[in-house]
Design an enzyme around this catalytic site. Structure first.
Site, short mmCIF file in Angstrom:
data_model
loop_
_atom_site.label_atom_id
_atom_site.label_comp_id
_atom_site.label_asym_id
_atom_site.label_seq_id
_atom_site.Cartn_x
_atom_site.Cartn_y
_atom_site.Cartn_z
N HIS A 110 10.12 -14.87 0.95
CA HIS A 110 11.12 -14.37 1.89
C HIS A 110 10.87 -14.83 3.33
CE1 HIS A 110 8.22 -10.95 2.59
NE2 HIS A 110 8.71 -11.06 3.82
N ASP A 140 7.79 -13.20 -5.16
CA ASP A 140 7.96 -13.47 -3.72
C ASP A 140 6.83 -14.36 -3.17
OD1 ASP A 140 9.34 -13.27 -1.31
OD2 ASP A 140 8.16 -11.55 -0.65
N SER A 218 3.79 -10.61 6.77
CA SER A 218 4.08 -11.09 5.42
C SER A 218 3.53 -12.48 5.21
CB SER A 218 5.60 -11.11 5.18
OG SER A 218 6.11 -9.82 5.13
#
Length: 374
Positions: A110, A140, A218
């Protein structure tokens, strides 16, 4: 008389030189005393470091240069814009170098999804472009390769997530809100958590931590007190979007298992029945059977594709669609349970599937198939 005056001037001159020397010596002594006092004050002000603090500091120093800053540029076009203007959107996140020889960087999908340009900042000065070489949509994960990079880059070694325990101290390094190489600490709060990712897949077996993870973290590493990667920070649970002390990381053992395939083929192949399924009040309905599915001709889907000279599309009849009632004697209630059983079975084991057409009260129909890699 003149000789006496001259002699007196010489004496006065010598005396001035002597005084200057004395003053210069005092000045040097003052400077030395000043620095001695300053060092003494500084050493007094410097707080003593505990053994745990020193360990954390040393781990940060050893790992920080392996955590990179990823900048993305996404260009999209508004279909309703009559002038066909393009919208440029910039984003950022974190990544970690896992192979210094090949310039391989691991991050979250993402972070870079749909990006047309990827820039990696290695040590706040050196920047390089990167390319996407593989991704795992379900967990992901994205694998990037730097195009040009210094030979001095370092990778962080991979640890073992199977030995983790709740309460174990961990370190997270990333770039929250664009603040590069930020360190936060915490503990493992729990294990085997399930979280839905941005692509609507359920990620299972995640590590839960209270180490502060914010937007921008992230793709950064979760590190144990041995300086090894034990997880990849991927998600937070928060109503505001900021850290609420509940963060999640993908365990490193899963990463270790899929990385060779991701790097070599660009994707992760998984056992699959080739079905499009939908959860209903009666259970798992087969919405569509794909062309390569082992259930072609055996299962009745809700959608049947029509192709002829004049029409193309789907005929939908949910009242006559098959419901997956059980697999290998295990009653299934949702498609996640079906996926889990199929994943565990692999492609070599034959699965015994009980189907019921139109209703869970309908007659059992048993089919036996093997999953295919997809």
């Amino acid at each position: 008389m003149r000789l006496e005056v001259k002699s007196l001037k010489v004496k006065m001159h010598n005396k001035q030189i002597y005084v200057k020397k004395i003053l210069f010596l005092f000045f040097l002594l003052f400077i030395n005393l000043f620095f001695l006092c300053d060092n003494a004050i500084s050493s007094d002000l410097k707080a003593p470091r505990s053994e745990e603090e020193l360990r954390t500091i040393n781990i940060y120093k050893a790992c920080k240069d392996s955590v990179v800053f990823i900048s993305t540029l996404t260009i999209s076009q508004d279909p309703f814009d009559m002038f066909m203007g393009q919208e440029r959107k910039e984003g950022s996140g974190s990544g970690v170098i896992i192979d210094s020889k090949k310039g391989i960087v691991l991050t979250n999908l993402h972070v870079i999804q749909n990006a047309s340009d990827l820039i990696i900042t290695i040590n706040e000065k050196e920047k390089t472009r990167a390319k996407l070489i593989g991704y795992d949509n379900e967990y992901d994960i994205a694998v990037l390769q730097m195009i040009k990079y210094p030979t001095t880059i370092k990778a962080i070694s991979l640890g073992d997530s199977s030995t983790l325990e709740v309460g174990q101290k961990v370190i997270a390094i990333g770039n929250p809100f664009g603040l590069s190489k930020t360190l936060t600490t915490g503990v493992i709060s729990n294990l085997n958590r399930t979280v839905r990712n941005p692509n609507n897949f359920l990620m299972k077996g995640l590590i839960q931590t209270d180490a502060s993870i914010n937007p921008g973290n992230s793709g950064g590493p979760l590190i144990d007190m041995g300086g090894r990667i034990i997880g990849l920070n991927t998600a937070i649970l928060s109503s505001s979007g900021d850290s609420a002390g509940i963060g999640f990381a993908i365990p490193v053992n899963y990463l270790r298992r899929i990385l060779p395939e991701l790097i070599n083929t660009g994707k992760v192949s998984r056992p699959d029945l080739g079905l499009v399924m939908v959860d209903t009040s009666q259970g798992v309905m087969i919405q569509r059977v794909e062309k390569q599915s082992p259930l072609v001709g055996l299962a009745y889907p809700a959608e049947i594709e029509i192709k002829d000279r004049f029409t193309r599309g789907f005929i939908r009849d949910f009242s006559k669609a098959d419901l997956i009632y059980s697999i290998d004697g295990v009653r299934v209630y949702n498609k996640e349970q079906v996926d889990e059983i199929v994943a565990k079975a692999g492609t070599t084991k034959e699965l015994k599937i009980v189907l019921k057409r139109g209703s869970i009260y309908a007659e059992d129909r048993v089919v036996k198939v093997k999953a295919l890699l997809k």
